[in-house]
Design an enzyme around this catalytic site. Structure first.
Site, short mmCIF file in Angstrom:
data_model
loop_
_atom_site.label_atom_id
_atom_site.label_comp_id
_atom_site.label_asym_id
_atom_site.label_seq_id
_atom_site.Cartn_x
_atom_site.Cartn_y
_atom_site.Cartn_z
N SER A 225 36.16 -52.26 -12.50
CA SER A 225 36.76 -52.30 -13.84
C SER A 225 38.17 -51.68 -13.81
O SER A 225 38.48 -50.87 -12.93
CB SER A 225 35.87 -51.54 -14.82
OG SER A 225 35.76 -50.19 -14.41
N CYS A 280 34.42 -61.81 -12.92
CA CYS A 280 35.79 -61.44 -13.32
C CYS A 280 36.63 -62.67 -13.58
O CYS A 280 37.73 -62.58 -14.12
CB CYS A 280 36.43 -60.56 -12.27
SG CYS A 280 36.73 -61.46 -10.76
N GLU A 382 37.38 -56.44 -22.42
CA GLU A 382 36.55 -57.31 -21.58
C GLU A 382 35.09 -57.13 -22.01
O GLU A 382 34.57 -56.01 -21.98
CB GLU A 382 36.72 -56.91 -20.11
CG GLU A 382 35.94 -57.78 -19.14
CD GLU A 382 36.07 -57.32 -17.69
OE1 GLU A 382 36.06 -56.09 -17.45
OE2 GLU A 382 36.16 -58.18 -16.81
P1 NAD Z 1 32.93 -50.25 -12.08
O1 NAD Z 1 34.39 -49.99 -12.16
O2 NAD Z 1 32.03 -49.54 -13.02
O3 NAD Z 1 32.40 -49.85 -10.60
C1 NAD Z 1 33.01 -50.33 -9.43
C2 NAD Z 1 32.83 -49.30 -8.32
O4 NAD Z 1 33.48 -48.10 -8.71
C3 NAD Z 1 31.37 -48.96 -8.04
O5 NAD Z 1 31.18 -48.89 -6.65
C4 NAD Z 1 31.20 -47.59 -8.70
O6 NAD Z 1 30.28 -46.77 -8.03
C5 NAD Z 1 32.59 -46.99 -8.62
N1 NAD Z 1 32.87 -46.08 -9.75
C6 NAD Z 1 32.45 -46.22 -11.02
N2 NAD Z 1 32.89 -45.19 -11.77
C7 NAD Z 1 33.62 -44.40 -10.96
C8 NAD Z 1 34.35 -43.18 -11.16
N3 NAD Z 1 34.41 -42.59 -12.35
N4 NAD Z 1 34.97 -42.63 -10.11
C9 NAD Z 1 34.93 -43.23 -8.90
N5 NAD Z 1 34.25 -44.38 -8.65
C10 NAD Z 1 33.61 -44.96 -9.66
O7 NAD Z 1 32.74 -51.83 -12.16
P2 NAD Z 1 31.39 -52.65 -12.27
O8 NAD Z 1 30.82 -52.47 -13.64
O9 NAD Z 1 30.52 -52.40 -11.10
O10 NAD Z 1 31.94 -54.14 -12.13
C11 NAD Z 1 32.39 -54.92 -13.19
C12 NAD Z 1 33.88 -54.87 -13.32
O11 NAD Z 1 34.49 -55.31 -12.11
C13 NAD Z 1 34.43 -55.81 -14.40
O12 NAD Z 1 35.46 -55.15 -15.08
C14 NAD Z 1 34.97 -56.99 -13.60
O13 NAD Z 1 36.00 -57.71 -14.25
C15 NAD Z 1 35.48 -56.29 -12.40
N6 NAD Z 1 35.62 -57.21 -11.27
C16 NAD Z 1 36.86 -57.59 -10.91
C17 NAD Z 1 37.03 -58.48 -9.88
C18 NAD Z 1 38.40 -58.90 -9.45
O14 NAD Z 1 38.50 -59.50 -8.42
N7 NAD Z 1 39.45 -58.62 -10.20
C19 NAD Z 1 35.92 -58.99 -9.20
C20 NAD Z 1 34.65 -58.57 -9.60
C21 NAD Z 1 34.51 -57.68 -10.64
#
Ligand code: NAD
Length: 496
Positions: A225, A280, A382
């Site tokens: 995210s 995404c 989103e």
């Molecule tokens: P997220 O940001 O919650 O988590 C992603 C990763 O970050 C995980 O491994 C998680 O453990 C880690 N994380 C979460 N909070 C953290 C923090 N406070 N500090 C450090 N690390 C942390 O995302 P999600 O919910 O797993 O995935 C969905 C999101 O990913 C959506 O916003 C989607 O649009 C995005 N996404 C983007 C793409 C792209 O290519 N642009 C592709 C897939 C998903």
């Protein structure tokens, strides 16, 4: 109950001091636990990668590629098992999980060409008897942090190419669905990867922060995210690391009055509701140009959505499955509520889906919202659920302005029969991946994937040619072998 551990030096290790529930989102039940790595465990993984680097760096690229060829075969042989793991922990329907895996395998296929990709650049006689060349050297230990929505594919965007380029890798998959990535990493060892070259640590912020702060980690690839992407990018950069951090999205499709409306509706159905909108690149906003196009679109969508089937991942007759958690289900429903409160029209309402036999699953039905305006929360943020919003505008310029003004710039698409309009759109829109009558313009593995604006922090996109540059460091060497006949005195100015 099974606890998913970590893979360090080729061995699954247990560090169960802290754990978290892993759900089967179709049933709403906890199916396993995942270990959350301590700082110490992550440091062990980094140490394993650092120790493996000198030998792996000097392994000929052709031999590294051969490991990838065997890995590709093992992924194909184990496809059913991997897609079952994805379905159980993520909830996506098996054929969609198979599509995800296939897209991941294509990145392995691209990595098999690494000897060609690392050939470098050479110039003979850049000066008298002087030759110069650039080579692309691996960085050392690199880390990848991945999201829940493509638990197998996004890791495969990263570590095959990083490793093929000669790096050693520490992967931190999503703690919500960690099993498929761990299993895939074990397959790479079965394919002949030396111990320590790929390590997997499961965990949360503690694990991520350790990777961001440790001096031995040279580069970080992140997908997730936008708020976390921004945090990762800023922290990694402040610690002197190379970083690419891909974030969230709000992907608009423009529906022009001349579009083939039935074709557009079919594509919108799959692109908005496939994988419960948890992509995404999901199309979450349809911008209809002109009242007539908007009325036709909404009427046809409403009708086409009637047979949509939401249900458990294991029934392949379903069109899409649950969302990832109970909290996320409530969040998606909250966005639909807010759109209604702020004056939008709920045309098809998925807030109370009836999935017989799976009453505790995290389901949201396909939802269509009309008369959405840019000031609404549901438009600005989103949603990441099976919700398509329709915004009505009067001109293509107005539609493009909306897209250009949005904070995200991941993907977009135009449905039209007018080549001139399509060309103008693709040339001027402020978005990284553009479709023309193609709803999900996800680049193939030999191109690169990346959005603009707050959908990507960093300079290089994921996978494809950009990933070869991201996972290597350019070194330019200039050489001359002086002989008695060409030996010169000291020079104090550039030769002219
Ligand atoms: P997220 O940001 O919650 O988590 C992603 C990763 O970050 C995980 O491994 C998680 O453990 C880690 N994380 C979460 N909070 C953290 C923090 N406070 N500090 C450090 N690390 C942390 O995302 P999600 O919910 O797993 O995935 C969905 C999101 O990913 C959506 O916003 C989607 O649009 C995005 N996404 C983007 C793409 C792209 O290519 N642009 C592709 C897939 C998903």
């Amino acid at each position: 109950m099974t606890t998913i551990g970590h893979l360090i030096n080729g061995v699954v290790i247990e560090d169960h001091a802290r754990t978290q529930d892993v759900y089967n989102p179709s049933t709403g039940q906890v199916s396993k636990q995942v270990a959350l790595a301590s700082k110490d465990t992550v440091e062990q993984a980094i140490a394993a990668a650092a120790a493996a680097f000198p030998a792996w760096r000097n392994t000929p690229p052709l031999k590294r590629a051969r490991v990838m060829f065997r890995f590709k075969e093992l992924l194909e042989q184990n496809a059913e098992k991997i897609t079952a793991l994805i379905g159980e922990e993520h909830g996506k329907i098996s054929h969609d999980a198979m599509g995800e895996l296939q897209r991941g395998i294509e990145n392995v296929e691209y990595a098999c060409g690494v000897p060609e990709l690392l050939k470098g650049e050479h110039s003979r006689n850049v000066g008298p008897d002087v030759d110069s060349w650039s080579e692309f050297q691996p960085l050392g230990v690199v880390a990848g942090i991945t999201p829940f929505n493509f638990p197998a594919m996004v890791p495969l965007w990263m570590f095959p190419m990083a490793i093929a380029c000669g790096n050693c890798f520490v992967l931190k998959p999503s703690e919500r669905n960690p099993t498929s990535a761990l299993f895939i990493a074990q397959l790479l060892h079965e394919a002949g990867l030396p111990e320590g070259v790929l390590n997997v640590v499961n965990g949360d912020k503690e694990a991520v922060d350790t990777l961001l702060e440790d001096k031995r980690v040279q580069a970080v690839s992140f997908v997730g995210s936008t708020p976390i992407a921004e945090y990762i990018y800023k922290t990694a950069s402040a610690n002197g690391k190379r970083c690419q951090a891909l974030g969230g999205a709000k992907n608009h499709a423009i529906i022009m009055p001349d579009a083939d409306m039935d074709n557009a509706v079919n594509h919108l159905l799959g692109a908005a509701f496939g994988s419960s909108g948890e992509r995404c690149m999901a199309l979450s906003v349809a911008v209809a140009v002109g009242q007539e196009a908007a009325d036709t679109l909404v009427a046809k969508m409403q009708q086409a959505m009637q047979p949509l089937k939401v249900g458990a991942y294991s029934d392949s007759s379903n069109d899409f499955g649950p969302v990832i958690t109970k909290a996320h289900q409530q969040k998606v429903i909250g966005y639909i509520d807010s759109a209604e409160q702020q004056g939008a029209t709920i045309v098809v309402d998925g807030r109370q889906p009836n999935v017989a036999g799976y009453e505790n699953g995290f389901f949201v039905g396909g939802t269509l919202i009309d008369n959405v305006t840019p000031d609404m929360t549901s438009y600005q943020e989103e949603i990441f659920g099976p919700v398509l919003q329709v915004v009505r505008v009067n001109s293509m310029q107005e539609a493009m302005q909306l897209i250009n003004d949005h904070e995200y710039g991941n993907g977009t698409c135009i449905f039209t029969r007018d080549g001139e309009a399509a060309r103008y759109f693709s040339d001027n829109i402020q978005v990284g991946m553009v479709g023309i009558n193609v709803p999900l313009p996800v680049p193939v593995a030999y191109h690169s994937f990346g959005g603009w604006k707050r959908s990507l922090f960093g300079d290089l996109s994921a996978y494809g040619p950009d990933s070869v540059r991201f996972y290597t460091r350019r070194k330019t060497i200039t050489q001359r072998w002086p002989s008695a006949s060409v030996r010169e005195g000291a020079q104090f100015a550039f030769p002219s």
